[in-house]
Design a protein around this motif. Structure first.
Motif, short mmCIF file in Angstrom:
data_model
loop_
_atom_site.label_atom_id
_atom_site.label_comp_id
_atom_site.label_asym_id
_atom_site.label_seq_id
_atom_site.Cartn_x
_atom_site.Cartn_y
_atom_site.Cartn_z
N LEU A 58 0.84 -1.21 0.00
CA LEU A 58 0.00 0.00 0.00
C LEU A 58 0.88 1.26 0.00
N MET A 59 1.91 1.23 0.84
CA MET A 59 2.81 2.38 0.90
C MET A 59 3.55 2.57 -0.42
N ASN A 60 3.91 1.44 -1.02
CA ASN A 60 4.58 1.48 -2.31
C ASN A 60 3.67 2.11 -3.37
N LEU A 61 2.42 1.69 -3.35
CA LEU A 61 1.45 2.24 -4.30
C LEU A 61 1.24 3.74 -4.07
N LYS A 62 1.22 4.10 -2.81
CA LYS A 62 1.05 5.51 -2.46
C LYS A 62 2.19 6.33 -3.07
N HIS A 63 3.38 5.78 -2.94
CA HIS A 63 4.55 6.46 -3.48
C HIS A 63 4.44 6.59 -5.01
N GLN A 64 3.99 5.51 -5.64
CA GLN A 64 3.83 5.53 -7.09
C GLN A 64 2.80 6.58 -7.50
N LEU A 65 1.70 6.60 -6.72
CA LEU A 65 0.65 7.58 -7.02
C LEU A 65 1.16 9.01 -6.89
N ASP A 66 1.96 9.24 -5.85
CA ASP A 66 2.51 10.58 -5.65
C ASP A 66 3.38 11.00 -6.82
N SER A 67 4.09 9.99 -7.38
CA SER A 67 4.96 10.32 -8.50
C SER A 67 4.15 10.58 -9.78
N PHE A 68 2.89 10.14 -9.78
CA PHE A 68 2.01 10.41 -10.92
C PHE A 68 1.04 11.54 -10.57
N ASP A 69 1.58 12.60 -10.07
CA ASP A 69 0.75 13.72 -9.67
C ASP A 69 0.08 14.33 -10.92
N ILE A 70 -1.24 14.30 -10.92
CA ILE A 70 -1.99 14.66 -12.13
C ILE A 70 -1.76 16.12 -12.51
N GLU A 71 -1.61 16.97 -11.50
CA GLU A 71 -1.41 18.39 -11.79
C GLU A 71 -0.09 18.62 -12.53
N ASN A 72 0.96 17.95 -12.05
CA ASN A 72 2.26 18.09 -12.71
C ASN A 72 2.26 17.44 -14.08
N LEU A 73 1.58 16.29 -14.15
CA LEU A 73 1.50 15.61 -15.45
C LEU A 73 0.85 16.51 -16.49
N SER A 74 -0.26 17.14 -16.09
CA SER A 74 -1.00 18.03 -17.00
C SER A 74 -0.13 19.19 -17.42
N LYS A 75 0.60 19.72 -16.44
CA LYS A 75 1.45 20.89 -16.71
C LYS A 75 2.54 20.51 -17.71
N ASP A 76 3.17 19.35 -17.46
CA ASP A 76 4.22 18.89 -18.37
C ASP A 76 3.66 18.67 -19.78
N PHE A 77 2.46 18.07 -19.81
CA PHE A 77 1.83 17.81 -21.10
C PHE A 77 1.60 19.12 -21.85
N ARG A 78 1.05 20.09 -21.14
CA ARG A 78 0.77 21.38 -21.78
C ARG A 78 2.05 22.04 -22.27
N ASP A 79 3.10 21.98 -21.43
CA ASP A 79 4.37 22.60 -21.83
C ASP A 79 4.91 21.94 -23.09
N GLU A 80 4.84 20.62 -23.12
CA GLU A 80 5.39 19.91 -24.29
C GLU A 80 4.58 20.22 -25.55
N ILE A 81 3.26 20.22 -25.39
CA ILE A 81 2.40 20.52 -26.54
C ILE A 81 2.61 21.96 -27.01
N ARG A 82 2.75 22.86 -26.04
CA ARG A 82 2.95 24.28 -26.41
C ARG A 82 4.22 24.41 -27.24
N LEU A 83 5.31 23.79 -26.80
CA LEU A 83 6.58 23.86 -27.53
C LEU A 83 6.44 23.26 -28.94
N ALA A 84 5.73 22.12 -29.00
CA ALA A 84 5.55 21.47 -30.30
C ALA A 84 4.75 22.35 -31.25
N LEU A 85 3.71 23.02 -30.72
CA LEU A 85 2.90 23.89 -31.58
C LEU A 85 3.65 25.16 -31.98
N GLU A 86 4.53 25.60 -31.08
CA GLU A 86 5.36 26.76 -31.43
C GLU A 86 6.27 26.41 -32.62
N GLU A 87 6.73 25.16 -32.60
CA GLU A 87 7.56 24.70 -33.72
C GLU A 87 6.75 24.72 -35.01
#
Lengths: 552, 89
Positions: A58-87
């Protein structure tokens, strides 16, 4: 001999149960379902290690979940897409072929249509509404604050002028400046769409439309090639993000199921949520008070007052799922006993445990999560050891023991079966070392005699324990243990139908208080005592002198 | 002094010693308080024993952390006893 073995076995089981419950508490989990936790601890007592393994998972899963923080994931996704569209935009600007008019009525060229589509897709992906708006608004507000500070230090103007200007600036600071920050945040929040799996699918369609539009345009060969590469990259970003979402969902499902099975949940988030609400309320109230009070002021500006205003500018940080390492940073040193296990099935590296002695007491000076597994750094050892090869041994404060006593204690723990007799038999020489000259050692025992209470020893132990739990040591550890007692013992042992409601009420109250971290009141104590007296009265009337296990 | 004994302290309070444990070289007792007629009451206490000049002294554990720990030890001991008894059955 048999007795010694039995004692050792019992001691091991008690230690396992104790460390399991302590692990739950130490890792910021809270008991949601005491019946389930009770059953788990019963299983541990019977030698089944599965609940401990499940908790580690359970603790291991919790750690994995923390590393998949949806807010950061979304932010990274947006940043990557923004750069790609700028290209994509850049390549379009590099195209030397003349754009054709594709919409004569509106006089739209290919480029116009491309830009329109590009803008739409950016809005849908939430990347147009960058956080720069908030930053800009906050910087403007900060500038006003600096003006207030400078005004305070300005000796060239009169107090009256200073106050007029101060009021004006303060009105800007708490008015337009604050409104601008709020508005910018609202805009960003609106753009900060929840990038779900479905949303990504919609975006992929949008990207495809844009791609088709571009491919229909009159492009240079190199630009066309670059466009193909750019959109392949965009497709890959989308696929990766969807894969992350999928993984997270899997972890989330497993975490929720396991958490439910174990009957526990992570409490830090709940506590932070509550605290966040309180801070919000407090700030709101301070803000209102500040605006009102400051506008009526005639006193010269004081630094303290400005600081109060500054408080308004403090932005609330978004809630973050707690990092386990951070939690452990606050832990005090504690002792563990090496249980003889040599490997961790989930760990990647296994330090040499041969140098550890089974049953020996080691001090943990640091705790880290490595690959999702809790590891201990032991005092005097360089390696990080998997915590599953240790049992938590000593929560008694170190200051309780003198240096000599600590030394003796370590020796006793080291001792074999033979030495266990020392623990049982009274050794005045050893115990004499346990007090200092000025220490209050309590009341002298003046009479000792055999006593037949007429009730079974287990019942009396149970009553004593519930009494202490209810009146003095109001803890989840005690609560769970007492729950075990009540379910495993009294229910089977006696007809407690009449008292069932009473016990249920006691446990319900315990549970509520543990959750609310409520301090036990004198009224609670009195009530518990009164309830226990009723039980005693019931039991005495039944004259349960034939209870099994009367003698130890 | 052992489990199953009734002890009377110098302040005349009486207790029935229901369990004991040795932790960090210190002996602790779980005790039910007795009333004047030596009947069990709903009051209970954890005592720390000190031997001085061959005499026993009992002091109520007041440190909450130690109290919690000793309480959990006594509780788990009771669980073990109950489980052992079930197995014997």
């Amino acid at each position: 001999m048999n007795l010694e073995l039995e004692k050792k076995k019992r001691s091991e089981r008690a230690s396992k149960i104790h460390s399991f419950i302590k692990s739950i508490e130490n890792n910021n989990y809270v008991i949601d379902d005491f019946t389930k936790v009770t059953k788990l601890t019963e299983r541990i007592g019977s030698g089944d290690d599965t609940p401990i393994t499940n908790f580690t998972t359970l603790m291991n899963l919790k750690h994995q979940l923390d590393s998949f923080d949806i807010e950061n994931l979304s932010k990274d996704f947006r940043d990557e897409i923004r750069l790609a569209l700028e290209e994509v935009s850049k390549y379009m600007k590099e195209n030397t072929k003349a754009p054709e008019v594709v919409d004569e009525r509106n006089n739209l060229t290919e480029i116009d249509k491309f830009n329109k589509l590009l803008n739409e897709v950016k809005v849908k992906a939430g990347i147009v509404l960058s956080i720069d708006r908030v930053k800009e608004a906050e910087e403007n507000r900060e500038k006003t604050y600096q003006k207030i500070i400078n005004l305070s230090n300005n000796t060239e103007i009169s107090s009256e002028e200073k106050m007029t200007e101060y009021k004006r600036l303060l009105n800007i600071y708490n008015g337009p400046n604050l409104e601008a920050v709020t508005a910018a945040k609202n805009i960003t929040a609106r753009g900060n769409v929840n990038l779900t799996d479905e949303k990504i699918n919609e975006l992929v369609i949008e990207f495809n439309d844009l791609y088709q539009e571009i491919m229909r345009m009159n492009l240079d060969d190199q630009v066309k090639k670059n466009m193909i590469d750019a959109f392949s990259k965009i497709a890959k970003i989308c696929t990766n993000y969807k894969a992350d979402l999928s993984k997270r969902k899997t972890y989330q499902n497993r975490y929720e199921k396991l958490s439910l099975d174990l009957g526990i949940s992570y409490k830090d988030i709940k506590r932070k949520d509550k605290k966040q609400e309180e801070i919000k309320e407090e700030k709101k109230s301070t803000e209102e008070t500040n605006v009102k009070d400051k506008s009526d002021e005639v006193e010269p500006i004081k630094e303290k007052e400005i600081e109060e205003v500054k408080l308004d500018a403090i932005e609330e940080k978004p809630l973050e799922t707690s990092d386990l390492n951070k939690i452990f940073d606050n832990e005090e040193k504690f002792n563990v006993v090496y249980n003889g296990n040599v490997k961790n099935p989930l760990g990647e590296t296994v330090p040499d445990t041969d140098i550890l002695e089974v049953g020996k007491n080691y001090t943990v000076e640091d705790v880290k999560i490595i690959n999702g597994i809790q590891h201990y750094k032991l005092e005097g050892f360089d390696a990080m050891y998997d915590s599953s090869v240790f049992n938590i041994f000593d929560i008694v404060k170190e200051e309780e023991l003198s240096k000599e006593a600590t030394k003796e204690n370590a020796q006793i723990i080291d001792n074999t079966e033979e030495d266990l007799n020392v623990e049982i038999t009274e050794e005045p020489e050893i115990i004499d070392a346990k007090y200092t000259k000025n220490e209050d050692i309590g009341k002298k025992v003046k009479v000792v005699k055999k006593f037949k209470p007429g009730l079974g020893s287990k019942v009396l132990k149970g009553i004593a324990l519930v009494s202490l739990i209810g009146a003095y040591y109001f803890t989840p550890v005690a609560f769970v243990s007492a729950a075990i007692w009540i379910y495993a013992s009294l229910r089977d042992r006696f007809d407690i139908k009449d008292s069932k409601g009473l016990f249920d009420a006691i446990f319900k109250k315990l549970k509520e208080n543990i959750r609310n971290s409520k301090e036990i009141t004198d009224e609670d104590k009195a009530k518990t005592k009164e309830e226990l007296e009723e039980v005693l009265s019931d039991l005495n009337e039944k004259e349960l002198t034939t209870e099994k296990g009367m003698s130890r | 002094m052992e489990i199953g004994n009734m002890v009377q302290l110098e302040n005349n309070n009486k207790y029935y010693l229901v369990d004991e444990t040795v932790q960090n070289d210190i002996k602790y007792f779980l005790a039910n308080k007795l009333d004047d007629k030596e009947k069990i009451t709903a009051d209970a206490v954890i005592f720390k024993e000190t031997i001085k000049d061959g005499e026993s002294y009992l002091k109520e554990v007041q440190d909450e952390e130690i109290g919690k720990y000793i309480l959990s030890v006594f509780t788990t001991t009771l669980i073990n006893e109950i489980e052992d008894e079930k197995k014997e059955d």
